[in-house]
Design a protein around this motif. Structure first.
Motif, short mmCIF file in Angstrom:
data_model
loop_
_atom_site.label_atom_id
_atom_site.label_comp_id
_atom_site.label_asym_id
_atom_site.label_seq_id
_atom_site.Cartn_x
_atom_site.Cartn_y
_atom_site.Cartn_z
N SER A 88 0.82 -1.21 0.00
CA SER A 88 0.00 0.00 0.00
C SER A 88 0.85 1.26 0.00
CB SER A 88 -0.96 0.00 1.21
OG SER A 88 -0.23 -0.06 2.43
N VAL A 97 2.45 2.54 -3.41
CA VAL A 97 1.69 3.34 -4.39
C VAL A 97 1.04 4.55 -3.74
CG1 VAL A 97 1.26 1.39 -5.92
CG2 VAL A 97 -0.33 1.86 -4.07
N LEU A 98 1.38 4.84 -2.49
CA LEU A 98 0.78 5.99 -1.80
C LEU A 98 1.35 7.29 -2.35
CD1 LEU A 98 -1.05 6.88 0.61
CD2 LEU A 98 1.02 6.90 2.00
N PRO A 99 0.49 8.23 -2.77
CA PRO A 99 1.00 9.51 -3.27
C PRO A 99 1.78 10.25 -2.19
CG PRO A 99 -1.31 9.22 -3.86
CD PRO A 99 -0.97 8.13 -2.90
N ILE A 100 3.01 10.62 -2.48
CA ILE A 100 3.85 11.31 -1.51
C ILE A 100 3.73 12.81 -1.73
CG2 ILE A 100 6.21 11.65 -0.68
CD1 ILE A 100 6.86 8.84 -1.50
N SER A 101 3.33 13.53 -0.69
CA SER A 101 3.21 14.98 -0.75
C SER A 101 3.38 15.54 0.64
CB SER A 101 1.84 15.38 -1.34
OG SER A 101 0.79 14.95 -0.49
N LEU A 115 0.94 14.66 3.39
CA LEU A 115 1.09 13.38 4.08
C LEU A 115 1.59 13.58 5.51
CD1 LEU A 115 0.87 10.29 3.66
CD2 LEU A 115 3.27 10.31 2.96
N GLN A 149 -5.09 3.35 -0.87
CA GLN A 149 -4.60 4.56 -0.21
C GLN A 149 -5.24 4.72 1.17
OE1 GLN A 149 -4.85 8.05 -2.65
NE2 GLN A 149 -4.02 7.02 -4.45
N TYR A 185 -3.16 5.02 4.76
CA TYR A 185 -3.33 6.10 5.73
C TYR A 185 -3.72 5.54 7.10
CZ TYR A 185 -3.16 9.52 1.93
OH TYR A 185 -2.76 10.29 0.87
N ASN A 234 8.71 3.77 -3.41
CA ASN A 234 7.90 4.84 -3.96
C ASN A 234 8.75 6.07 -4.27
OD1 ASN A 234 5.84 6.64 -4.59
ND2 ASN A 234 4.49 5.92 -2.98
N GLU A 290 8.20 1.43 -9.88
CA GLU A 290 6.79 1.15 -10.02
C GLU A 290 6.45 -0.24 -9.50
OE1 GLU A 290 5.31 1.70 -13.92
OE2 GLU A 290 5.93 3.81 -14.06
#
Length: 220
Positions: A55, A58-62, A65, A124, A128, A190, A195
């Motif tokens: 999980s 593929v979690l969007p890193i920003s 977070l 996602q 979280y 990630n 990928e």
């Protein structure tokens, strides 16, 4: 089949059905406590480590977070503070006070919470939830354990002794926290731009269902 109907089916197959089966097994005494403990440990150590890896991969890193741990700590500290001020102080026994405060702070975030988040928000949401669950593990060591020890000492009127207690590492870095390595590995892959193979997506979904069937009967 659309996504909404599929999620309703998951509520039945991954939440209601496992709880019903677990309740039946518990009432009929068909599963021993030792077997349930082994299932829980296998779920936490093995399955949730793999799920955390997949999980977080593929979690969007920003930057947003970083707010998740903040909400994770508040999710635990605020109910604990309310329980302490509004209710726990009315108990005469310090053991009852400690038990009430601990139960107010702790939640089944990592197991049932992860399944519910997956049903609503896919992978996602599961990631979280695991991050918030990590915050609970940290506060378990830094806040809840010392609070429980304090309440026990107040109840027994004990004077603090110099007996060697478990160190921070002994309490926190155990096999039960192995999913932290999965989270770190997933974030590393990630961040490095590696990928995740598409073939691992159905593996993740299958493991979530297996984890639900282990966690829900154990909770019963």
């Amino acid at each position: 089949m659309d996504t909404a109907n599929l999620r309703l089916i998951f509520v039945l197959t991954d939440l209601i059905a496992p709880l019903a089966v677990g309740y039946f097994l518990h009432q009929r005494h068909l599963v021993s406590g030792e077997a349930i403990n082994k299932l829980i440990r296998f779920n936490v150590v093995c399955i949730y480590t793999v799920l955390a890896l997949l999980s977080f991969w593929v979690l969007p890193i920003s930057w947003s977070l970083l707010t998740v741990p903040i909400f994770g700590f508040l999710l635990i500290l605020v109910p604990g503070a309310i329980g302490t001020v509004a209710f726990a102080r009315h108990f005469k026994s310090w053991l009852d006070r400690g038990a009430y405060i601990a139960s107010a702070m702790l939640a089944n975030i990592g197991t049932l919470g992860g399944v519910c988040a997956f049903i609503l928000y896919d992978e996602q949401g599961f990631a979280y939830t695991q991050l918030i669950g990590t915050c609970q593990n940290i506060l378990l060591v830094l806040v809840i354990f010392p609070m429980a020890q304090y309440c026990y000492m107040k109840h027994t009127h004990a004077v603090r002794k110099t007996d060697r207690l478990h160190s921070f590492c002994d309490m926190f870095f155990s096999l039960n926290q192995l999913s932290l390595i999965g989270m770190a590995a997933g974030l590393l892959f990630n961040a490095c731009g590696i990928e995740r193979p598409p073939a691992l997506a159905p593996v993740f979904q299958g493991l979530v269902h297996i984890a639900a069937w282990i966690a829900c009967p154990s909770a019963s």
